[in-house]
Design a protein around this motif. Structure first.
Motif, PDB file in Angstrom:
ATOM      1  N   HIS A 120       0.829  -1.200   0.000  1.00 23.27           N
ATOM      2  CA  HIS A 120       0.000   0.000   0.000  1.00 23.27           C
ATOM      3  C   HIS A 120       0.864   1.251   0.000  1.00 23.27           C
ATOM      4  O   HIS A 120       2.057   1.213   0.306  1.00 23.27           O
ATOM      5  CB  HIS A 120      -0.941   0.005   1.211  1.00 23.27           C
ATOM      6  CG  HIS A 120      -0.209   0.081   2.511  1.00 23.27           C
ATOM      7  ND1 HIS A 120       0.085   1.283   3.129  1.00 23.27           N
ATOM      8  CD2 HIS A 120       0.317  -0.887   3.298  1.00 23.27           C
ATOM      9  CE1 HIS A 120       0.750   1.042   4.243  1.00 23.27           C
ATOM     10  NE2 HIS A 120       0.912  -0.270   4.376  1.00 23.27           N
ATOM     11  N   THR A 121       0.222   2.355  -0.327  1.00 18.81           N
ATOM     12  CA  THR A 121       0.873   3.662  -0.287  1.00 18.81           C
ATOM     13  C   THR A 121       0.505   4.345   1.029  1.00 18.81           C
ATOM     14  O   THR A 121      -0.412   3.893   1.726  1.00 18.81           O
ATOM     15  CB  THR A 121       0.399   4.553  -1.452  1.00 18.81           C
ATOM     16  OG1 THR A 121      -0.991   4.858  -1.238  1.00 18.81           O
ATOM     17  CG2 THR A 121       0.608   3.884  -2.800  1.00 18.81           C
ATOM     18  N   GLU A 151      -3.704   3.509  -0.910  1.00 15.86           N
ATOM     19  CA  GLU A 151      -3.976   2.846  -2.180  1.00 15.86           C
ATOM     20  C   GLU A 151      -3.300   1.486  -2.077  1.00 15.86           C
ATOM     21  O   GLU A 151      -2.184   1.381  -1.561  1.00 15.86           O
ATOM     22  CB  GLU A 151      -3.390   3.629  -3.346  1.00 15.86           C
ATOM     23  CG  GLU A 151      -4.077   4.946  -3.598  1.00 15.86           C
ATOM     24  CD  GLU A 151      -3.377   5.697  -4.705  1.00 15.86           C
ATOM     25  OE1 GLU A 151      -3.948   5.798  -5.792  1.00 15.86           O
ATOM     26  OE2 GLU A 151      -2.247   6.166  -4.460  1.00 15.86           O
ATOM     27  N   VAL A 152      -3.977   0.460  -2.542  1.00 16.38           N
ATOM     28  CA  VAL A 152      -3.478  -0.911  -2.415  1.00 16.38           C
ATOM     29  C   VAL A 152      -3.187  -1.476  -3.800  1.00 16.38           C
ATOM     30  O   VAL A 152      -3.980  -1.308  -4.737  1.00 16.38           O
ATOM     31  CB  VAL A 152      -4.505  -1.798  -1.679  1.00 16.38           C
ATOM     32  CG1 VAL A 152      -4.090  -3.260  -1.681  1.00 16.38           C
ATOM     33  CG2 VAL A 152      -4.678  -1.303  -0.247  1.00 16.38           C
ATOM     34  N   LEU A 153      -2.042  -2.137  -3.915  1.00 17.07           N
ATOM     35  CA  LEU A 153      -1.668  -2.794  -5.162  1.00 17.07           C
ATOM     36  C   LEU A 153      -2.299  -4.178  -5.194  1.00 17.07           C
ATOM     37  O   LEU A 153      -2.101  -4.976  -4.274  1.00 17.07           O
ATOM     38  CB  LEU A 153      -0.147  -2.927  -5.260  1.00 17.07           C
ATOM     39  CG  LEU A 153       0.345  -3.595  -6.540  1.00 17.07           C
ATOM     40  CD1 LEU A 153       0.259  -2.620  -7.707  1.00 17.07           C
ATOM     41  CD2 LEU A 153       1.767  -4.093  -6.377  1.00 17.07           C
ATOM     42  N   TRP A 206      -3.587  -0.161  -8.856  1.00 17.92           N
ATOM     43  CA  TRP A 206      -3.629   0.525  -7.562  1.00 17.92           C
ATOM     44  C   TRP A 206      -5.071   0.953  -7.330  1.00 17.92           C
ATOM     45  O   TRP A 206      -5.666   1.603  -8.192  1.00 17.92           O
ATOM     46  CB  TRP A 206      -2.734   1.760  -7.565  1.00 17.92           C
ATOM     47  CG  TRP A 206      -1.273   1.477  -7.570  1.00 17.92           C
ATOM     48  CD1 TRP A 206      -0.448   1.500  -8.656  1.00 17.92           C
ATOM     49  CD2 TRP A 206      -0.465   1.149  -6.442  1.00 17.92           C
ATOM     50  NE1 TRP A 206       0.827   1.193  -8.263  1.00 17.92           N
ATOM     51  CE2 TRP A 206       0.851   0.978  -6.909  1.00 17.92           C
ATOM     52  CE3 TRP A 206      -0.717   0.979  -5.086  1.00 17.92           C
ATOM     53  CZ2 TRP A 206       1.905   0.643  -6.072  1.00 17.92           C
ATOM     54  CZ3 TRP A 206       0.323   0.644  -4.245  1.00 17.92           C
ATOM     55  CH2 TRP A 206       1.617   0.488  -4.738  1.00 17.92           C
ATOM     56  N   LEU A 207      -5.620   0.618  -6.181  1.00 24.32           N
ATOM     57  CA  LEU A 207      -7.002   0.967  -5.863  1.00 24.32           C
ATOM     58  C   LEU A 207      -7.094   1.505  -4.439  1.00 24.32           C
ATOM     59  O   LEU A 207      -6.331   1.073  -3.564  1.00 24.32           O
ATOM     60  CB  LEU A 207      -7.907  -0.267  -5.963  1.00 24.32           C
ATOM     61  CG  LEU A 207      -8.069  -0.909  -7.331  1.00 24.32           C
ATOM     62  CD1 LEU A 207      -8.738  -2.265  -7.193  1.00 24.32           C
ATOM     63  CD2 LEU A 207      -8.876  -0.008  -8.233  1.00 24.32           C
ATOM     64  N   PRO A 208      -8.063   2.403  -4.171  1.00 28.79           N
ATOM     65  CA  PRO A 208      -8.317   2.778  -2.781  1.00 28.79           C
ATOM     66  C   PRO A 208      -8.605   1.503  -1.981  1.00 28.79           C
ATOM     67  O   PRO A 208      -9.177   0.543  -2.516  1.00 28.79           O
ATOM     68  CB  PRO A 208      -9.561   3.672  -2.875  1.00 28.79           C
ATOM     69  CG  PRO A 208      -9.554   4.183  -4.291  1.00 28.79           C
ATOM     70  CD  PRO A 208      -8.959   3.077  -5.113  1.00 28.79           C
ATOM     71  N   HIS A 209      -8.212   1.485  -0.705  1.00 26.15           N
ATOM     72  CA  HIS A 209      -8.224   0.217   0.031  1.00 26.15           C
ATOM     73  C   HIS A 209      -9.588  -0.462   0.092  1.00 26.15           C
ATOM     74  O   HIS A 209      -9.658  -1.693   0.000  1.00 26.15           O
ATOM     75  CB  HIS A 209      -7.586   0.381   1.417  1.00 26.15           C
ATOM     76  CG  HIS A 209      -8.453   0.957   2.464  1.00 26.15           C
ATOM     77  ND1 HIS A 209      -8.771   2.289   2.541  1.00 26.15           N
ATOM     78  CD2 HIS A 209      -9.080   0.367   3.501  1.00 26.15           C
ATOM     79  CE1 HIS A 209      -9.534   2.495   3.579  1.00 26.15           C
ATOM     80  NE2 HIS A 209      -9.758   1.339   4.182  1.00 26.15           N
ATOM     81  N   VAL A 210     -10.683   0.274   0.193  1.00 26.85           N
ATOM     82  CA  VAL A 210     -11.998  -0.367   0.253  1.00 26.85           C
ATOM     83  C   VAL A 210     -12.332  -1.027  -1.093  1.00 26.85           C
ATOM     84  O   VAL A 210     -12.827  -2.155  -1.132  1.00 26.85           O
ATOM     85  CB  VAL A 210     -13.089   0.646   0.684  1.00 26.85           C
ATOM     86  CG1 VAL A 210     -14.473   0.027   0.595  1.00 26.85           C
ATOM     87  CG2 VAL A 210     -12.816   1.124   2.108  1.00 26.85           C
ATOM     88  N   GLU A 211     -12.028  -0.344  -2.188  1.00 22.38           N
ATOM     89  CA  GLU A 211     -12.251  -0.938  -3.513  1.00 22.38           C
ATOM     90  C   GLU A 211     -11.368  -2.165  -3.717  1.00 22.38           C
ATOM     91  O   GLU A 211     -11.802  -3.161  -4.302  1.00 22.38           O
ATOM     92  CB  GLU A 211     -11.967   0.078  -4.608  1.00 22.38           C
ATOM     93  CG  GLU A 211     -13.022   1.147  -4.745  1.00 22.38           C
ATOM     94  CD  GLU A 211     -12.698   2.123  -5.871  1.00 22.38           C
ATOM     95  OE1 GLU A 211     -12.260   1.679  -6.959  1.00 22.38           O
ATOM     96  OE2 GLU A 211     -12.876   3.334  -5.644  1.00 22.38           O
ATOM     97  N   ALA A 212     -10.148  -2.101  -3.241  1.00 20.47           N
ATOM     98  CA  ALA A 212      -9.244  -3.246  -3.368  1.00 20.47           C
ATOM     99  C   ALA A 212      -9.800  -4.444  -2.597  1.00 20.47           C
ATOM    100  O   ALA A 212      -9.796  -5.573  -3.103  1.00 20.47           O
ATOM    101  CB  ALA A 212      -7.852  -2.881  -2.857  1.00 20.47           C
ATOM    102  N   ALA A 213     -10.283  -4.205  -1.400  1.00 24.64           N
ATOM    103  CA  ALA A 213     -10.857  -5.299  -0.606  1.00 24.64           C
ATOM    104  C   ALA A 213     -12.041  -5.922  -1.341  1.00 24.64           C
ATOM    105  O   ALA A 213     -12.188  -7.155  -1.363  1.00 24.64           O
ATOM    106  CB  ALA A 213     -11.280  -4.793   0.767  1.00 24.64           C
ATOM    107  N   ASP A 214     -12.865  -5.102  -1.963  1.00 25.38           N
ATOM    108  CA  ASP A 214     -14.021  -5.612  -2.700  1.00 25.38           C
ATOM    109  C   ASP A 214     -13.614  -6.466  -3.897  1.00 25.38           C
ATOM    110  O   ASP A 214     -14.344  -7.367  -4.284  1.00 25.38           O
ATOM    111  CB  ASP A 214     -14.906  -4.457  -3.186  1.00 25.38           C
ATOM    112  CG  ASP A 214     -15.705  -3.807  -2.072  1.00 25.38           C
ATOM    113  OD1 ASP A 214     -15.846  -4.424  -0.989  1.00 25.38           O
ATOM    114  OD2 ASP A 214     -16.191  -2.680  -2.285  1.00 25.38           O
ATOM    115  N   ARG A 215     -12.467  -6.176  -4.480  1.00 25.13           N
ATOM    116  CA  ARG A 215     -12.037  -6.902  -5.676  1.00 25.13           C
ATOM    117  C   ARG A 215     -11.358  -8.239  -5.359  1.00 25.13           C
ATOM    118  O   ARG A 215     -11.329  -9.129  -6.193  1.00 25.13           O
ATOM    119  CB  ARG A 215     -11.103  -6.046  -6.512  1.00 25.13           C
ATOM    120  CG  ARG A 215     -10.758  -6.795  -7.790  1.00 25.13           C
ATOM    121  CD  ARG A 215     -10.231  -6.051  -8.932  1.00 25.13           C
ATOM    122  NE  ARG A 215     -10.930  -4.858  -9.287  1.00 25.13           N
ATOM    123  CZ  ARG A 215     -10.438  -3.982 -10.165  1.00 25.13           C
ATOM    124  NH1 ARG A 215      -9.279  -4.203 -10.730  1.00 25.13           N
ATOM    125  NH2 ARG A 215     -11.110  -2.900 -10.462  1.00 25.13           N
TER     126      ARG A 215
END
Length: 156
Positions: free
Chosen positions: A14-15, A19-21, A122-131
């Motif tokens: 993460h950044t 933001e999460v990779l 790279w996605l905001p952490h909530v969007e990354a968790a959803d994916r």
């Protein structure tokens, strides 16, 4: 292919802005995840496994200073998906996963292992968790805000 050890690491990259990779699996297109990987040997230290997998899958080098892995001292036990059980010894159905994170600058070059991954985002952490297809991976991502060191402002 050698038999996998049912003990692994999960590394959430993460950044500072959370933001999460995420990386997409080559063997299962549409399956997005953080870095994961099993121990190479039963006595391989978990931190070494996390650093090795981080480098193998993304090209990121955890130097311990500018880029330092954080051991969450959190383990998850989960059932291995049937599609991947053939990689383990007969009768092995569960894996123990140890969670780590690493904070990197957003402009960190990412070099994917083409054998393992198709692309990254790279996605905001909530969007990354959803994916994420893995519930333990999604939960770790959602825990990021609580797991980061608290900053002390100069006014404190």
């Amino acid at each position: 292919m050698p038999i996998k050890i049912p003990e692994s690491v999960l590394v959430v990259i993460h950044t500072p802005a959370l933001e999460v990779l995420l990386i997409e699996r080559a063997d299962k297109p549409g399956f997005w995840q953080s870095v994961t990987g099993s121990l190479d040997a039963p006595d391989e230290p978990l931190l070494a496994t996390a650093a090795r997998e981080l480098f193998e899958e993304t090209g990121i080098v955890a130097d311990g200073e500018r880029i330092a892995l954080r051991d969450w001292h959190l383990s998850n036990v989960y059932e291995i998906y049937p599609v991947w059980r053939h990689r383990y010894a007969p009768g092995v159905t569960h894996n123990t996963e140890h969670v780590f994170s690493v904070c990197v600058p957003r402009d960190t070059p990412i070099v994917l292992s083409e054998r393992e991954h198709l692309r990254y985002e790279w996605l905001p952490h909530v969007e990354a968790a959803d994916r994420c297809f893995s519930s333990s991976n999604a939960e770790a991502i959602l825990q990021l805000p609580r797991r980061l060191p608290r900053r002390v402002d100069a006014a404190d």
